[in-house]
Design a protein around this motif. Structure first.
Motif, PDB file in Angstrom:
ATOM      1  N   MET A   1       2.987  13.114  -1.488  1.00  0.00           N
ATOM      2  CA  MET A   1       3.712  14.456  -1.656  1.00  0.00           C
ATOM      3  C   MET A   1       4.790  14.447  -2.720  1.00  0.00           C
ATOM      4  N   TYR A   2       5.721  13.416  -2.269  1.00  0.00           N
ATOM      5  CA  TYR A   2       6.952  13.449  -2.916  1.00  0.00           C
ATOM      6  C   TYR A   2       7.023  12.181  -3.755  1.00  0.00           C
ATOM      7  N   THR A   3       7.388  12.149  -5.059  1.00  0.00           N
ATOM      8  CA  THR A   3       7.470  10.960  -6.034  1.00  0.00           C
ATOM      9  C   THR A   3       8.713  10.887  -6.786  1.00  0.00           C
ATOM     10  N   ILE A   4       9.152   9.853  -7.110  1.00  0.00           N
ATOM     11  CA  ILE A   4      10.149   9.546  -7.783  1.00  0.00           C
ATOM     12  C   ILE A   4       9.662   9.303  -9.334  1.00  0.00           C
ATOM     13  N   VAL A   5      10.563  10.111 -10.393  1.00  0.00           N
ATOM     14  CA  VAL A   5      10.224  10.056 -11.612  1.00  0.00           C
ATOM     15  C   VAL A   5      11.405   9.671 -12.318  1.00  0.00           C
ATOM     16  N   THR A   6      11.244   8.970 -13.634  1.00  0.00           N
ATOM     17  CA  THR A   6      12.465   8.676 -14.376  1.00  0.00           C
ATOM     18  C   THR A   6      12.365   9.528 -15.453  1.00  0.00           C
ATOM     19  N   LEU A   7      13.593   9.834 -15.935  1.00  0.00           N
ATOM     20  CA  LEU A   7      13.988  10.851 -16.910  1.00  0.00           C
ATOM     21  C   LEU A   7      14.953  10.336 -17.707  1.00  0.00           C
ATOM     22  N   ALA A   8      15.196  10.704 -18.937  1.00  0.00           N
ATOM     23  CA  ALA A   8      16.327  10.402 -19.548  1.00  0.00           C
ATOM     24  C   ALA A   8      16.984  11.943 -20.259  1.00  0.00           C
ATOM     25  N   ASP A   9      18.324  11.887 -20.482  1.00  0.00           N
ATOM     26  CA  ASP A   9      18.741  13.169 -20.862  1.00  0.00           C
ATOM     27  C   ASP A   9      20.161  12.906 -21.328  1.00  0.00           C
ATOM     28  N   VAL A  10      20.818  13.964 -22.225  1.00  0.00           N
ATOM     29  CA  VAL A  10      22.064  14.032 -22.476  1.00  0.00           C
ATOM     30  C   VAL A  10      22.984  14.974 -21.729  1.00  0.00           C
ATOM     31  N   VAL A  11      23.808  14.288 -20.610  1.00  0.00           N
ATOM     32  CA  VAL A  11      24.666  15.039 -19.751  1.00  0.00           C
ATOM     33  C   VAL A  11      25.788  15.554 -20.569  1.00  0.00           C
ATOM     34  N   GLN A  12      26.298  16.954 -20.499  1.00  0.00           N
ATOM     35  CA  GLN A  12      27.264  17.344 -20.980  1.00  0.00           C
ATOM     36  C   GLN A  12      28.446  17.750 -19.950  1.00  0.00           C
ATOM     37  N   ILE A  13      29.517  16.836 -19.884  1.00  0.00           N
ATOM     38  CA  ILE A  13      30.588  17.329 -19.062  1.00  0.00           C
ATOM     39  C   ILE A  13      31.721  18.138 -19.663  1.00  0.00           C
ATOM     40  N   PRO A  14      32.062  19.358 -19.251  1.00  0.00           N
ATOM     41  CA  PRO A  14      33.174  20.216 -19.895  1.00  0.00           C
ATOM     42  C   PRO A  14      34.526  19.578 -19.070  1.00  0.00           C
ATOM     43  N   ILE A  65      34.022  18.551 -24.617  1.00  0.00           N
ATOM     44  CA  ILE A  65      32.921  18.185 -23.811  1.00  0.00           C
ATOM     45  C   ILE A  65      32.566  16.916 -24.179  1.00  0.00           C
ATOM     46  N   VAL A  66      32.517  15.978 -23.006  1.00  0.00           N
ATOM     47  CA  VAL A  66      31.880  14.775 -23.134  1.00  0.00           C
ATOM     48  C   VAL A  66      30.324  14.674 -22.808  1.00  0.00           C
ATOM     49  N   ASN A  67      29.932  13.838 -24.161  1.00  0.00           N
ATOM     50  CA  ASN A  67      28.418  13.874 -23.714  1.00  0.00           C
ATOM     51  C   ASN A  67      28.052  12.471 -23.439  1.00  0.00           C
ATOM     52  N   VAL A  68      27.119  12.141 -22.565  1.00  0.00           N
ATOM     53  CA  VAL A  68      26.839  10.937 -21.900  1.00  0.00           C
ATOM     54  C   VAL A  68      25.159  10.815 -21.946  1.00  0.00           C
ATOM     55  N   ASN A  69      24.927   9.894 -22.541  1.00  0.00           N
ATOM     56  CA  ASN A  69      23.248   9.403 -22.416  1.00  0.00           C
ATOM     57  C   ASN A  69      22.855   8.895 -21.104  1.00  0.00           C
ATOM     58  N   VAL A  70      21.957   9.525 -20.388  1.00  0.00           N
ATOM     59  CA  VAL A  70      21.772   8.937 -19.088  1.00  0.00           C
ATOM     60  C   VAL A  70      20.423   8.718 -18.858  1.00  0.00           C
ATOM     61  N   ASP A  71      19.858   7.558 -18.111  1.00  0.00           N
ATOM     62  CA  ASP A  71      18.850   7.422 -17.421  1.00  0.00           C
ATOM     63  C   ASP A  71      18.691   7.433 -16.151  1.00  0.00           C
ATOM     64  N   PHE A  72      17.849   8.497 -15.195  1.00  0.00           N
ATOM     65  CA  PHE A  72      18.111   8.817 -13.994  1.00  0.00           C
ATOM     66  C   PHE A  72      16.777   8.986 -13.213  1.00  0.00           C
ATOM     67  N   ARG A  73      16.584   9.133 -12.102  1.00  0.00           N
ATOM     68  CA  ARG A  73      15.426   9.316 -11.144  1.00  0.00           C
ATOM     69  C   ARG A  73      15.743  10.653 -10.375  1.00  0.00           C
ATOM     70  N   LEU A  74      14.717  11.496 -10.404  1.00  0.00           N
ATOM     71  CA  LEU A  74      14.257  12.575  -9.930  1.00  0.00           C
ATOM     72  C   LEU A  74      13.244  12.420  -8.641  1.00  0.00           C
ATOM     73  N   MET A  75      13.631  13.350  -7.731  1.00  0.00           N
ATOM     74  CA  MET A  75      12.516  13.401  -6.794  1.00  0.00           C
ATOM     75  C   MET A  75      11.682  14.627  -7.094  1.00  0.00           C
ATOM     76  N   VAL A  76      10.552  14.529  -6.964  1.00  0.00           N
ATOM     77  CA  VAL A  76       9.550  15.675  -7.244  1.00  0.00           C
ATOM     78  C   VAL A  76       8.830  16.244  -6.316  1.00  0.00           C
ATOM     79  N   TYR A  77       8.248  17.102  -6.165  1.00  0.00           N
ATOM     80  CA  TYR A  77       6.813  17.609  -5.397  1.00  0.00           C
ATOM     81  C   TYR A  77       5.725  17.668  -6.100  1.00  0.00           C
ATOM     82  N   ARG A  78       4.799  16.794  -5.870  1.00  0.00           N
ATOM     83  CA  ARG A  78       3.641  16.939  -6.547  1.00  0.00           C
ATOM     84  C   ARG A  78       2.333  16.034  -5.630  1.00  0.00           C
TER      85      ARG A  78
END
Length: 229
Positions: A1-14, A65-78
């Motif tokens: 029901m719940y899974t962990i997925v890995t994503l990459a994004d650019v986080v912007q910290i003002p 604004i500080v831009n940070v490239n991150v790889d992180f895990r999300l919990m999703v419902y599927r």
């Protein structure tokens, strides 16, 4: 029901977030962007799980604004196909039974995926609902109603995905009142479930007096609260 997925994004910290620790600022950004949103062919995002890696921050020219490239895990419902899920009937019509898991409501059980000998009809009070009429073994039939607010068990059968991103839309897709084949507004993610096997459907059918006894204190508490008001 719940899974962990890995994503990459650019986080912007003002600059207004600089008082936070880096990990807290990243977590808040991810939750604000993804939580309670559907990612196409991934699922409904519940929230941030953990950080895998993060680059050094780069400060944007003129903005701070500080831009940070991150790889992180999300919990999703599927939920997966064949999984048994608990839900509550929100409403019904001739197109099917609509259910909610409290945080996800795009679940439908179409009439072909209900028990054999289930038909749309009305009870003695005139309330319309789907009614299951199995043979009672004595030449007659029993009647079991799929009533609104009943807690049910259902089996996941199929997923339906609609990419609603702006680049995928046609001009007629911007009609927000447009309905699909189930009479519902088009959504990004929908689950088709079934109630075809023993043990599925409203839990009171199978648990009987035991389930009724478990729910009795809650009903009494509600009644008492109403009397106080």
């Amino acid at each position: 029901m719940y899974t962990i997925v890995t994503l990459a994004d650019v986080v912007q910290i003002p600059p207004t977030e600089f008082h936070k620790s880096s990990i807290r600022a990243i977590e808040d950004f991810v939750n604000n962007k993804y939580a309670d949103k559907v990612i196409h062919k991934v699922g409904l995002c519940i929230g941030y799980h953990s950080l895998i890696s993060a680059s050094e921050g780069l400060i944007g020219h003129g903005t701070g604004i500080v831009n940070v490239n991150v790889d992180f895990r999300l919990m999703v419902y599927r939920p997966f196909k064949g999984e048994i899920v608990r839900g509550t009937i929100t409403h019904s019509n001739i197109e099917g039974i609509y259910l909610s898991t409290d945080f996800f409501e795009d679940i439908i059980v179409p009439p072909p995926l209900l028990f054999e000998n289930t038909q749309w009809g009305a009870d003695d009070t005139g309330t319309e609902a789907f009614i299951w009429r199995p043979d009672n073994g004595e030449g007659g039939e029993n009647e079991f109603f799929f009533d609104r607010a009943e807690k049910c068990l259902m089996r996941i059968e199929q997923e339906e995905w609609n990419d609603l991103s702006p680049q995928m839309k046609r001009p007629d897709d911007y009609d927000m009142e447009r309905r699909d084949k189930y009479g519902l507004k088009l959504g990004p993610y929908r689950i088709l479930a079934s109630m075809l096997h023993s043990g599925l459907g409203p839990t009171l059918w199978w648990l009987g007096d035991e389930a009724a006894a478990d729910e009795a204190p809650e009903e009494m508490e509600i009644d008492g609260a109403a009397d106080e008001q």
